[in-house]
Write a protein that holds these residues in place. Structure first.
Motif, PDB file in Angstrom:
ATOM      1  N   THR A 169       0.811  -1.221   0.000  1.00 17.17           N
ATOM      2  CA  THR A 169       0.000   0.000   0.000  1.00 17.17           C
ATOM      3  C   THR A 169       0.842   1.267   0.000  1.00 17.17           C
ATOM      4  O   THR A 169       0.538   2.233  -0.715  1.00 17.17           O
ATOM      5  CB  THR A 169      -0.932  -0.006   1.221  1.00 17.17           C
ATOM      6  N   LYS A 190      -5.363 -10.667   1.771  1.00 16.98           N
ATOM      7  CA  LYS A 190      -6.306  -9.569   1.962  1.00 16.98           C
ATOM      8  C   LYS A 190      -6.010  -8.439   0.992  1.00 16.98           C
ATOM      9  O   LYS A 190      -4.870  -8.215   0.598  1.00 16.98           O
ATOM     10  CB  LYS A 190      -6.235  -9.026   3.397  1.00 16.98           C
ATOM     11  N   LEU A 192      -6.959  -4.745   1.577  1.00 14.61           N
ATOM     12  CA  LEU A 192      -7.562  -3.868   2.573  1.00 14.61           C
ATOM     13  C   LEU A 192      -8.328  -2.723   1.929  1.00 14.61           C
ATOM     14  O   LEU A 192      -7.986  -2.259   0.827  1.00 14.61           O
ATOM     15  CB  LEU A 192      -6.476  -3.315   3.495  1.00 14.61           C
ATOM     16  N   ASP A 216     -13.285  -6.248   0.290  1.00 11.38           N
ATOM     17  CA  ASP A 216     -14.029  -5.146   0.893  1.00 11.38           C
ATOM     18  C   ASP A 216     -14.947  -4.519  -0.154  1.00 11.38           C
ATOM     19  O   ASP A 216     -14.564  -4.385  -1.333  1.00 11.38           O
ATOM     20  CB  ASP A 216     -13.047  -4.094   1.420  1.00 11.38           C
TER      21      ASP A 216
END
Length: 338
Positions: A169, A190, A192, A216
């Motif tokens: 990220t 994941k 995020l 998500d």
């Protein structure tokens, strides 16, 4: 002819091969000369040292591939100040110096596919205006945001086939021009919320072959320019109904080889809305679809959008037992309990 005269001639012949008259080329390499550029390709597996000798100073493209090269330094690249493309794939490189690119101020493409890179120092890609960076099929388990400058020009980043367990990220904060991101075949579990937010220019995202089990709802909310989204070969069991909201340019969506049993009507409507590309292709096959009343939404969507579904006949029921291996499209109202 005297022996002393032959000696320097022999040295020149041994270190260089000749091409196009007076133009030289390193041994174990092939050189292609034109009025606008010079391309050098070295692919002899016995090559173990950087071919500095007789390397044309006006080289614009250098490819060293499938050799035993294990070391490359900034001093080596001083011989090619006009270099635009550097391809170093399938060699024996395990690390790179932090100042590697300081002598190639025009370099826009660097390909390091198939080496043994596991750790890279800060600033390693900060000394050239790179637009394309390929680190595919190495041993990288962590990404350092300091690899790149704050104002990175990268439009293509390939980190596929490594050992990443987390999405980098912090690095994305520096990649506001990125259009193509390949993170396939890593160990990502994941994605995020907000991880992709800086990548508003992103057009192609490849997350194939990871270990993603959920996404998500806002994962792609700030990537409205996505045209290709590859999510196949993960462990996705469900998809948020609003996952694709705003992706009006989407052309390819691959969801095959996951663990999907049902899919919401809201998401399917997004795939057939007037705002969606007329050329949209969706892959749903090789999921364990549960063919009960809840599969009605998918069944109806397939009836109306068969041309959008890649290998539509291979979208098959995994349960109940009485319908196992039946094509979802072939089901009848009564079989669905309607």
């Amino acid at each position: 002819m005297s022996t002393w005269f032959l000696l320097p001639l022999c040295v020149l012949t041994c270190c260089c091969s000749r091409s196009n008259g007076a133009l030289s080329c390193p041994d174990m390499c092939t050189c292609h000369f034109s009025s606008s550029d010079t391309k050098v390709v070295c692919s002899d597996d016995s090559l173990s040292q950087f071919p500095s000798d007789c390397l044309p100073g006006n080289t614009t493209s250098l490819s060293i591939q499938s050799t035993n090269l294990s070391t490359i330094t900034a001093n080596h690249l001083q011989a090619t100040p006009l270099l635009n493309e550097l391809q170093l794939y399938y060699n024996n490189l395990s690390t790179l110096p932090s100042d590697l690119l300081r002598a190639v101020p025009h370099l826009h493409t660097l390909d390091l596919t198939g080496n043994h890179l596991h750790f890279l120092p800060p600033y390693v890609f900060s000394h050239a205006p790179l637009r394309n960076l390929v680190l595919k099929n190495n041993l990288i388990s962590g990404v350092d945001a300091d690899w790149l400058p704050d104002n990175s020009n990268l439009t293509w980043l390939d980190l596929s086939g490594n050992h990443l367990t987390a999405v980098p990220t912090a690095l994305f904060q520096k990649l506001r021009h990125l259009k193509n991101l390949d993170l396939s075949h890593n160990r990502l579990e994941k994605l995020l919320a907000g991880a992709l937010n800086p990548l508003s220019s992103l057009e192609r995202l490849n997350l194939e072959g990871n270990q993603l089990s959920a996404l998500d709802p806002s994962a792609f909310r700030n990537t409205p320019n996505l045209t290709h989204l590859f999510l196949q070969e993960n462990q996705l069991e469900r998809l948020p109904p609003t996952l694709l909201q705003g992706l009006h340019r989407l052309e390819f969506l691959f969801l095959n080889l996951n663990r999907l049993g049902h899919i919401s009507n809201t998401l399917l409507e997004q795939l057939s809305s007037p705002w969606t590309s007329n050329h949209l292709w969706v892959a749903f096959s090789q999921n364990p679809w549960v063919c009960d009343k809840k599969v009605e939404d998918l069944w109806k969507w397939l009836q109306k959008n068969q041309k959008k579904a890649f290998l539509a006949d291979d979208i098959r029921c995994a349960s109940p037992e009485s319908l196992k291996e039946r094509s979802v499209m072939s089901l009848t109202d009564s079989e669905l309990g309607l």
